[in-house]
Every structure is written in C-alpha cells, then in structure tokens.
Write an enzyme that holds these catalytic residues in place. Structure first.
Site, PDB file in Angstrom:
ATOM      1  N   HIS A   6     186.910  23.719 103.807  1.00 42.17           N
ATOM      2  CA  HIS A   6     186.480  24.285 105.087  1.00 42.17           C
ATOM      3  C   HIS A   6     186.752  23.301 106.230  1.00 42.17           C
ATOM      4  CE1 HIS A   6     184.544  27.432 102.808  1.00 42.17           C
ATOM      5  NE2 HIS A   6     183.968  27.948 103.872  1.00 42.17           N
ATOM      6  N   ARG A  39     178.182  23.153 105.143  1.00 37.19           N
ATOM      7  CA  ARG A  39     178.653  23.063 103.761  1.00 37.19           C
ATOM      8  C   ARG A  39     177.682  22.258 102.905  1.00 37.19           C
ATOM      9  NH1 ARG A  39     181.052  26.762 102.212  1.00 37.19           N
ATOM     10  NH2 ARG A  39     182.474  25.745 100.768  1.00 37.19           N
ATOM     11  N   HIS A  57     179.115  21.205  99.187  1.00 39.32           N
ATOM     12  CA  HIS A  57     179.755  19.886  99.263  1.00 39.32           C
ATOM     13  C   HIS A  57     178.732  18.776  99.448  1.00 39.32           C
ATOM     14  CE1 HIS A  57     183.918  21.132  99.270  1.00 39.32           C
ATOM     15  NE2 HIS A  57     183.658  22.049 100.182  1.00 39.32           N
TER      16      HIS A  57
END
Length: 343
Positions: free
Chosen positions: A115, A162, A168
């Site tokens: 992303h 994220r 992540h």
C-alpha cells in the site's frame, strides 16, 4: 532482534486500536482507498484527464513498483501481525487485545508494505505535476510545497492505517514509504509515454516471464512460496475476509495486464483532432471512474484459474477504455447534431 521489533510493532498496533472509536472507520477507509488496485482504477483515470503524460506515468510507475513489491516480498519473507501474534506464542505469554477487520487478512508476505510502496511511487509524478502547476500560479512557498505536504500526510495516514488493521508492522511501513518515494523519483523520468504497442507488449511479456522465472527459482531453492497463504488462512478470524486479489499472482496478472493495456491504448488512439475540451475532460474522468468500478465488479468467477484469467483481461482492457473508448464516446455525444462527421 526481529522478535523484539515485531513485539514493539504489536504494542504500537494496540495503542492505535485503543484510540477513539470514531477513528476506526477513518483508518479502514484510508487503507481501502490506498489499495494498490485504486492506482489502476482511480488514480490513473483522474491523472490521465488532468494530463495524458502524467496519467501514463502514474500507471506505468504503479505497475512496475507493484511488480517489484511482489519480488521483494518473495525474498524478504515478511510476517504479518494478524498471524505473527499467534505463531510467535506472544498471546500465550501476555494479554494482547487486538481486533481483525475485513481488510486485515492479506495473504502475501508483509515486507515491504505494498500500500505504501505502490501508492507512494505511483503518485509521485502526479504530485510533481501539481507542484509545477502551483509554482506557475503562486510565489508562496506554502502553496508550492502543499502538494508534497499532502503527499507526505497521505503516506503517513496510509502507513498508520496498515498498522491499525494488523496488515503490517511499523518497519514494513517505513520500508514501503522509502522504497515508493525512491521508485517514484527514479522512474518518473523514464516513463515510456510515447512508445508503440510493441514496447508495451514486450514489457508485459518480460514482467510475466520474469515473474515465472523468479517463482521457479524460489521453488528450486526449496522455499515454500505459499507459506504466507497458509498462515493467513489459518489465523484469519473470518474465512470470508480472505480475498484472491491479495495473493501475489493476482498482482502479477494486474501488472502484466495493465502493461498490455497500455499497448492497446497506443494501438488505438483517438482520431486525429480528437482533443478534449476542459468540460469534456471532466465528463470523461467521471465516466471513466464509474465505468472502471462497474467493469471490475463484473464477472467474479469462483474458480481460481478462471478468476486470474478474468482479472488479467479486465486490467488489459482498462487503459484502452480510459484513453480511447470513453473519450471517443464523450466526443461523439458532444458533437452537434447534424454536423458532418470529421476525424
């Protein structure tokens, strides 16, 4: 050392999830809007009707950076928080209060963040163009730097989102942001905006064959390339959240299809004299956004192989729709009735 880094990331995610409940929808919206697919279906059409060269640059850098992101993930073996917290045994050692969401269950390896990397790279030429535009119309340093300020804040928000959804760890987000900015800066001057169909067909073939060669190399080295899919399947709290479009090969289909699509767009340009006026650009952009969303929601086969093939053809058709078919339709509808048809 990695365990300590991962544990710190888990605690940081706990702090984010413990924030005000009203922020939950915000973080999920940010992570959804920054999905790499949006580079192809939203950012590209908008940038293209702002400036054709910038639009092609956004798409080209987006597909190259996504391909590189897949390769990096194959070799860096990054864990993801939503499964690491269980696989590491951390939940047995201490109380961990974390929630998964529908966007949590990514199936590919986690390092670096796609992303952040893909969005950061693809938006670089657009931000540069907006900075140049601001510099021509204002002497204010604040106005000149506002596009890059917005770019920085966007990537920061994407990174935090994220971490919030457990996709992540912080170090993966930082790596993705740095890699994306570097790629955007490095590739911007090498956008093949005026190339022919043959160049893009060769590029698509190179990306596909390169992916297959690296995939075979990893398998030949005795590495279990599907390890992340198994862990995601094992620890995702809702099986319905596991999506095919988060698998690495889905990205390869998207990238090779889009490269081929740029070739189709080069082979079927608008007729000579088919210049869009500002109003027609706006109309084409809006029409492209709607058409791309509808187009990509159609035909979602359940068979994995058929899904990959359908996905490839959708992304191959996308650039042609945006650069040729839809502008031609807008030009045709805008032509006065009874006027002779001229090319």
């Amino acid at each position: 050392m990695m365990d300590a880094l991962h544990t710190t990331g888990i605690h940081f995610a706990e702090v984010l999830q413990a924030g005000p409940p009203c922020l939950e929808k915000f973080w999920i919206s940010v992570t959804s809007l920054a999905d790499p697919k949006c580079v192809f279906t939203i950012c590209f059409p908008l940038a293209y009707f702002l400036d054709r060269k910038v639009g092609v640059s956004v798409l080209w850098i987006g597909l190259v950076s996504e391909w590189l992101n897949v390769v990096l993930k194959w070799f860096l073996f990054g864990e993801r928080p939503f499964w690491w917290v269980h696989e590491s045994g951390l939940t047995r050692k201490e109380l961990v209060t974390l929630r998964q969401f529908a966007v949590s269950c990514e199936t590919g390896p986690g390092s670096p963040s796609g992303h952040c990397m893909i969005t950061g790279a693809a938006l670089w030429p657009l931000v540069t163009a907006l900075t140049a535009l601001a510099s021509r119309h204002s002497r204010s340093l604040v106005v000149k730097l506002s596009p890059f300020g917005a770019y920085t804040l966007l990537l920061l928000a994407v990174g935090l989102s994220r971490i919030f959804v457990l996709a992540h760890f912080p170090h993966q987000v930082v790596g993705g942001i740095l890699a994306g900015a570097a790629l955007g800066w490095g590739l911007q001057g090498h956008t093949p905006a005026t190339r022919t169909m043959g160049f893009f067909v060769a590029a698509a073939l190179a990306l596909l064959l390169g992916s297959l060669a690296l995939h075979s190399l990893v398998i030949a080295a005795g590495i279990d390339i599907d390890w992340s899919i198994r862990l995601a399947t094992k620890w995702c709290s809702n099986p319905a959240w596991l999506r095919l479009d988060t698998r690495p090969f889905a990205s390869i289909c998207r990238d090779t299809g889009s490269a081929l699509g740029l070739g189709l767009a080069a082979a079927f340009p608008l007729p000579r004299g088919g210049q869009l006026e500002p109003r027609q650009r706006v109309a084409s952009a809006m029409l492209a956004l709607v058409a791309m969303q509808v187009f990509h929601r159609l035909l979602q086969p359940t068979d994995v192989t058929l899904w990959y093939a359908t996905n490839f053809f959708k992304y191959a058709a996308g650039p042609w729709l945006v650069t040729s078919l839809l502008p031609w339709l807008v030009l045709s509808l805008g032509r006065p009735r009874g006027s002779p048809h001229t090319d």
